[in-house]
Design a protein around this motif. Structure first.
Motif, PDB file in Angstrom:
ATOM      1  N   VAL A  56       0.833  -1.204   0.000  1.00 33.94           N
ATOM      2  CA  VAL A  56       0.000   0.000   0.000  1.00 33.94           C
ATOM      3  C   VAL A  56       0.869   1.257   0.000  1.00 33.94           C
ATOM      4  O   VAL A  56       0.667   2.177  -0.797  1.00 33.94           O
ATOM      5  N   ALA A  57       1.874   1.280   0.893  1.00 38.16           N
ATOM      6  CA  ALA A  57       2.723   2.464   1.034  1.00 38.16           C
ATOM      7  C   ALA A  57       3.442   2.803  -0.267  1.00 38.16           C
ATOM      8  O   ALA A  57       3.406   3.948  -0.739  1.00 38.16           O
ATOM      9  N   PHE A  58       4.077   1.816  -0.866  1.00 35.11           N
ATOM     10  CA  PHE A  58       4.905   2.085  -2.034  1.00 35.11           C
ATOM     11  C   PHE A  58       4.084   2.277  -3.312  1.00 35.11           C
ATOM     12  O   PHE A  58       4.389   3.146  -4.137  1.00 35.11           O
ATOM     13  N   VAL A  59       3.063   1.456  -3.488  1.00 39.80           N
ATOM     14  CA  VAL A  59       2.283   1.553  -4.729  1.00 39.80           C
ATOM     15  C   VAL A  59       1.454   2.832  -4.747  1.00 39.80           C
ATOM     16  O   VAL A  59       1.384   3.521  -5.771  1.00 39.80           O
ATOM     17  N   VAL A  60       0.815   3.190  -3.619  1.00 37.24           N
ATOM     18  CA  VAL A  60       0.039   4.435  -3.566  1.00 37.24           C
ATOM     19  C   VAL A  60       0.955   5.632  -3.836  1.00 37.24           C
ATOM     20  O   VAL A  60       0.637   6.506  -4.648  1.00 37.24           O
ATOM     21  N   GLY A  62       3.843   5.602  -5.343  1.00 42.71           N
ATOM     22  CA  GLY A  62       4.363   5.539  -6.704  1.00 42.71           C
ATOM     23  C   GLY A  62       3.372   6.064  -7.728  1.00 42.71           C
ATOM     24  O   GLY A  62       3.720   6.866  -8.597  1.00 42.71           O
ATOM     25  N   ILE A  63       2.097   5.628  -7.614  1.00 46.31           N
ATOM     26  CA  ILE A  63       1.094   6.063  -8.590  1.00 46.31           C
ATOM     27  C   ILE A  63       0.729   7.532  -8.376  1.00 46.31           C
ATOM     28  O   ILE A  63       0.615   8.305  -9.324  1.00 46.31           O
ATOM     29  N   SER A  64       0.542   7.939  -7.120  1.00 48.82           N
ATOM     30  CA  SER A  64       0.095   9.308  -6.842  1.00 48.82           C
ATOM     31  C   SER A  64       1.162  10.341  -7.187  1.00 48.82           C
ATOM     32  O   SER A  64       0.843  11.506  -7.405  1.00 48.82           O
ATOM     33  N   ARG A 278      10.027   2.810  -9.869  1.00 39.48           N
ATOM     34  CA  ARG A 278      10.387   1.631  -9.065  1.00 39.48           C
ATOM     35  C   ARG A 278       9.442   1.448  -7.875  1.00 39.48           C
ATOM     36  O   ARG A 278       9.133   0.316  -7.496  1.00 39.48           O
ATOM     37  N   ASP A 279       8.971   2.547  -7.274  1.00 38.66           N
ATOM     38  CA  ASP A 279       8.072   2.426  -6.132  1.00 38.66           C
ATOM     39  C   ASP A 279       6.712   1.872  -6.528  1.00 38.66           C
ATOM     40  O   ASP A 279       5.980   1.359  -5.679  1.00 38.66           O
ATOM     41  N   PHE A 280       6.381   1.958  -7.804  1.00 37.99           N
ATOM     42  CA  PHE A 280       5.133   1.365  -8.282  1.00 37.99           C
ATOM     43  C   PHE A 280       5.347  -0.030  -8.866  1.00 37.99           C
ATOM     44  O   PHE A 280       4.677  -0.990  -8.491  1.00 37.99           O
ATOM     45  N   VAL A 281       6.299  -0.146  -9.781  1.00 38.21           N
ATOM     46  CA  VAL A 281       6.457  -1.383 -10.549  1.00 38.21           C
ATOM     47  C   VAL A 281       6.922  -2.552  -9.688  1.00 38.21           C
ATOM     48  O   VAL A 281       6.383  -3.667  -9.800  1.00 38.21           O
ATOM     49  N   ILE A 282       7.909  -2.353  -8.813  1.00 41.39           N
ATOM     50  CA  ILE A 282       8.474  -3.468  -8.042  1.00 41.39           C
ATOM     51  C   ILE A 282       7.444  -4.105  -7.103  1.00 41.39           C
ATOM     52  O   ILE A 282       7.269  -5.332  -7.112  1.00 41.39           O
ATOM     53  N   PRO A 283       6.704  -3.320  -6.283  1.00 41.04           N
ATOM     54  CA  PRO A 283       5.677  -3.969  -5.446  1.00 41.04           C
ATOM     55  C   PRO A 283       4.562  -4.607  -6.262  1.00 41.04           C
ATOM     56  O   PRO A 283       4.054  -5.671  -5.917  1.00 41.04           O
TER      57      PRO A 283
END
Length: 401
Positions: A56-60, A62-64, A278-283
């Motif tokens: 949640v932390a990294f993907v949110v 990354g996308i935002s 990277r904060d979006f794609v890797i997770p």
């Protein structure tokens, strides 16, 4: 002090080696084996609790953080993940359909399911707030929503964006000072258990030819995927593979793509992948990209069918592979998650999902799940390189224009 000065790779190798040796000291009282297994189980419980929060932390964040093209980026990453998984499974099927009939005895196999070994002294009833699939969906919705809000006008979405940015920093702090230092302990306990039970040695003695081909395929795919990604992104493939080693060995020890996310993020950073990508794609790819898992599952299912003189054909396996590419996204990021997700679809190739062969497949898969997971997360970084290049060259540029 000397151990603290070692890098992560030497510490992981040391943990694996010591775990195998320690597990063979069976003259020691059972308590000597239960303690490291209990510590490993304790760490695993904490890890399972943090993993969804990490996603949640990294993907949110990354996308935002994307200034534009969030929807396109999501579609691109999903498409590349599925395409990579399907290509790996199909190529594997072509290779093993030729090799396995040559190397495997066509008589009924006598491989039996692996028995459980050491149980921990106690377990902590620490249930995750969300499972990984729920975390991914929540992160998509929140990330896309915050990205949209920030494009609506001044100060729109600022508070919630800052909340998730701070949340991401907190998770990063926990990973740096709690999770990453504890991974070698986790790996040590896992290998003590595997070594004590003798399951790895037992299955290898009966199935070593199949495992050898699977491992060779893994390494070939890793080289090919990084070569392609390196050529497209302008990076040296051999340097990319060298950068991948810490995450690869972490995956070998933890048997979890999700548990390897913090190390894989550092690898992506070394590879020059931008932070927002990277904060979006890797997770995301930790649960959506299953190159190693589909290679392994396709191979062991095909081998078990051959050994038991059951019908096997390319036509029946191809739909199975295409379905697995979607089904394994539900794998929870824990050891064996991919094979558990595949069980309901074994009927497509003639295996009863609740029968003894299904139990055998679980055992065979778990014995080498480490290496399949290691290829999964290696492929994640190859995808990250491609997505980063496409995003900055096309999606972001087109949005600005």
């Amino acid at each position: 002090m000397a151990i603290k000065k070692l890098g992560l790779v030497p510490r992981l190798l040391l943990a694996i080696f010591l775990g195998i040796i320690y597990g063979q000291l069976k003259f020691l009282p059972s308590l000597f084996f239960t303690i490291p297994v209990t510590l490993s189980a304790f760490f695993s419980a904490i890890l399972s609790f943090i993993i969804p929060l990490m996603v949640v932390a990294f993907v949110v964040s990354g996308i935002s953080d994307l200034s534009a093209g969030a929807g396109k980026l999501l579609g691109l990453t999903t498409g590349l993940s599925y395409l990579s998984t399907i290509i790996g499974g199909t190529v594997t099927l072509v290779v093993i359909s030729y090799l396995f009939p040559l190397i495997l005895n066509q008589q009924t196999g006598e491989i039996t399911a692996i028995e459980a070994a050491i149980d921990p002294l106690f377990t902590i009833p620490l249930e995750p707030i969300l499972d990984v699939t729920q975390a991914i969906i929540l992160a998509f919705l929140m990330g896309l929503g915050i990205s949209w809000l920030r494009q609506q006008g001044t100060n729109r979405g600022t508070v919630i964006h800052q909340f998730f940015a701070d949340f991401s920093n907190i998770i990063s702090y926990l990973l740096k000072y709690l999770i990453v230092p504890g991974i070698p302990i986790f790996v040590f306990g896992n290998f003590v258990n595997l070594s004590y039970s003798g399951s790895v040695f037992y299955v290898l003695s009966a199935f070593w030819k199949v495992y050898l081909i699977i491992l060779l395929l893994h390494w070939i795919y890793m080289f090919v995927w990084f070569s392609g990604a390196g050529l497209y992104s302008g990076k040296q493939p051999l340097q990319l593979i060298k950068n991948q080693l810490p995450a690869y060995l972490t995956a070998v020890g933890t048997q979890s793509s999700a548990a390897t996310i913090p190390i894989n993020l550092e690898t992506a950073k070394k590879n020059g992948v931008s932070e927002v990508i990277r904060d979006f794609v890797i997770p995301f790819c930790a649960t959506a990209h299953m190159l190693g898992s589909i290679t392994t599952i396709t191979s062991i299912v095909y081998a078990v069918l051959l050994l038991n003189q059951m019908p096997v054909s390319f036509a029946s396996f191809l739909p199975f592979i295409f379905v697995l590419g979607v089904a394994m996204v539900a794998a929870p990021g824990a050891p064996g998650g991919a094979i558990m997700s595949a069980l309901p679809f074994l009927g497509m190739v003639g295996i009863d999902p609740s029968g003894t062969l299904a139990s055998l497949l679980i055992s065979l898969y778990l014995t080498q799940d480490s290496f399949g997971t290691a290829l999964n997360i290696s492929g994640d970084n190859a995808i990250a390189l491609v997505v980063d290049k496409i995003y900055h060259k096309h999606i972001l540029k087109d949005s600005i224009d």
